[in-house]
Design a protein around this motif. Structure first.
Motif, PDB file in Angstrom:
ATOM      1  N   UNK A 261      38.907  21.528 -34.987  1.00  0.00           N
ATOM      2  CA  UNK A 261      38.022  22.682 -35.270  1.00  0.00           C
ATOM      3  C   UNK A 261      37.423  22.544 -36.669  1.00  0.00           C
ATOM      4  N   UNK A 262      36.102  22.701 -36.739  1.00  0.00           N
ATOM      5  CA  UNK A 262      35.442  22.653 -38.042  1.00  0.00           C
ATOM      6  C   UNK A 262      35.104  21.259 -38.534  1.00  0.00           C
ATOM      7  N   UNK A 263      35.527  20.239 -37.801  1.00  0.00           N
ATOM      8  CA  UNK A 263      35.188  18.861 -38.205  1.00  0.00           C
ATOM      9  C   UNK A 263      33.711  18.608 -37.929  1.00  0.00           C
ATOM     10  N   UNK A 264      33.090  17.855 -38.822  1.00  0.00           N
ATOM     11  CA  UNK A 264      31.667  17.509 -38.623  1.00  0.00           C
ATOM     12  C   UNK A 264      31.580  16.114 -38.035  1.00  0.00           C
ATOM     13  N   UNK A 265      30.960  15.998 -36.887  1.00  0.00           N
ATOM     14  CA  UNK A 265      30.790  14.693 -36.222  1.00  0.00           C
ATOM     15  C   UNK A 265      29.310  14.329 -36.259  1.00  0.00           C
TER      16      UNK A 265
END
Length: 495
Positions: A261-265
């Motif tokens: 959750x909240x990770x930028x890919x």
């Protein structure tokens, strides 16, 4: 318990600890599977005596309650790793008969952790190839088939034997090496997981060199958890390798929460190639959707120098190969040509190298020698090094902007048939590395995760690229992708 060889590392480790199975039983199941799978040509030097000896020792260690995660687990070792007293030929005729008096650091660390070596695995000669068709042992063959077609398919390269052996359940996992995609591309072709760690994370000492600034060892396993377990054992600082990083190795398995959750890919626009098959395009879009559903934020990014990556790689890698392979001259070890009356040292070098090296290795040595020669050094080699710096900076800029990982396809297609590409045009073969070489040029960690099947029932993989030294975070993102994709397909047994 039946089908013990079908277990993964984590499952087998837990069964060993619980006393449900012994390492001797596991090893015996794998050795039987190997003997029945000669049609795949994956294992090229079998070591059943060493395997049984190590399995018995591992069982004692497990009984004593002092066993690390890899203890008692049967694995295969790529023929690029020097193994003491066991042929280590790098799949080349020039190293025929070479049995090292020493052990590579990585294979030693695995042995020290109690892993059981079943034998040495097939590969492209000196790791130069994308289809395992340049090996002195002959082609490795994929356990997969297209539908009802019995065309033999490539397991990818250069770690083709490792890929075939893991996918066909001949071993629980295997070592691979990755110079331009040689762990990730074969893993994608056969539906397994393969991770190339950050350059310097695993020692290169005792691994036959191809391109020293690009080579990196890594595990090839049945799933992401297994990759985390094996990678931890393979990593660590080594004073014998000047490029080895003196960094603590975290418990990668403990970092697998599946919470992203909240990770930028990041999705790089430059990887949308002309002529990319629709099913690869769809797989990529599906992968991004899966990560988004898992709570990640998907952002478009630019890696502007990507288009120069393949040309830069195919200048730098052959240049380093030309330098590294100069030592194979028939003087100290390996093959030496029969000399005619009156032949001197120059003739011995020429004849030995002409006989000992296969065509692809000769091609790359000649390209490398050319780009390093006095008149062309600046035009080619120095220019390629500058491009490499720009490619590395592209990634640094993206990560500095807050991106945690980058999602791309692992390969431009599913596995192709043996012989379909090798002779036609070497450049076509080199294009197989289009999505993977940037990761080596920038020294970053990259992982291939199986994510679907093409219309002919062949596996397709997605690649995640991580921040340097953050393999734990990368593995966790891959774990979330693996859980969402739910890939469980296995090849039907025909061999």
């Amino acid at each position: 318990m039946s089908n013990l060889n079908k277990m993964g590392l984590a499952e087998a480790r837990d069964a060993l600890r619980a006393g449900d199975v012994t390492s001797v039983e596991l090893t015996d199941a794998c050795l039987k599977a190997i003997d029945e799978a000669d049609a795949l040509n994956a294992f090229v030097h079998k070591t059943p005596e060493i395997a049984m000896e190590r399995a018995k020792a591992a069982d004692e260690r497990i009984k004593g309650g002092d066993a690390p995660s890899m203890c008692g687990l049967p694995i295969g070792i790529k023929d690029l790793f020097c193994t003491k007293g066991v042929p280590s030929q790098a799949a080349s005729g020039i190293l025929e008969g070479f049995k090292p008096e020493y052990e590579s650091t990585v294979s030693q660390q695995l042995a020290d952790a109690g892993a059981v070596m079943l034998g040495k695995l097939n590969m492209d000669e000196f790791a130069m190839g994308s289809s395992n068709e340049t090996s002195v042992y002959g082609n490795a063959v994929s356990p997969w088939r297209r539908g009802n077609d019995d065309t033999q398919l490539t397991p990818g390269g250069s770690s083709g034997g490792s890929a075939a052996a893991v996918a066909a359940d001949l071993c629980l996992a295997a070592t691979g090496t990755d110079t331009g995609g040689s762990i990730r591309q074969p893993a994608a072709f056969v539906g397994i997981t393969g991770i190339k760690p950050t350059y310097g994370r695993c020692s290169r000492w005792g691994i036959v060199a191809f391109a020293s600034s690009l080579d990196q060892a890594g595990p090839m396993t049945k799933n992401v958890r297994d990759a985390a377990i094996m990678l931890e054992t393979m990593c660590g600082h080594d004073a014998k390798d000047s490029t080895s990083a003196d960094l603590a190795v975290p418990n990668f398995e403990a970092m697998l929460t599946g919470d992203i959750k909240g990770k930028k890919i990041g999705i790089p626009k430059e990887y949308r190639m002309d002529g990319m098959p629709a099913e690869i395009e769809k797989l990529w879009a599906d992968g991004a959707a899966m990560l988004k559903d898992a709570g990640a934020e998907i952002v478009d990014i630019s890696l502007p120098h990507t288009k120069y990556a393949l040309p830069a790689y195919y200048v730098i890698a052959p240049a380093e190969a030309s330098s590294n392979l100069a030592r194979y001259d028939g003087v100290r070890y390996g093959h030496r040509a029969q000399l005619a009356q009156g032949d001197g040292i120059t003739e011995m070098y020429e004849k030995t190298r002409a006989e000992g090296f296969g065509h692809e290795v000769q091609r790359r040595v000649m390209v490398g020698t050319y780009v390093l020669s006095a008149g062309f050094y600046d035009a080619y080699y120095n220019r390629a090094r500058k491009v490499r710096t720009l490619i590395k900076k592209d990634f640094e800029d993206v990560f500095a902007a807050g991106v945690d990982a980058i999602l791309t396809p692992a390969t431009p297609s599913a596995a192709f048939g043996l012989g379909e590409m090798a002779e036609a045009d070497p450049v076509q073969m080199y294009l197989n590395d289009v999505f993977t070489v940037t990761v080596n040029l920038a020294g970053l960690p990259g992982i291939s995760v199986p994510a679907g099947l093409d219309t002919q029932g062949l596996p397709l993989g997605l690649q995640l690229i991580g921040r340097p030294w953050e393999e734990g975070d990368l593995l966790n993102t891959a774990y979330a992708l693996e859980n969402a994709a739910g890939f469980v397909a296995k090849p039907g047994k025909w061999w």
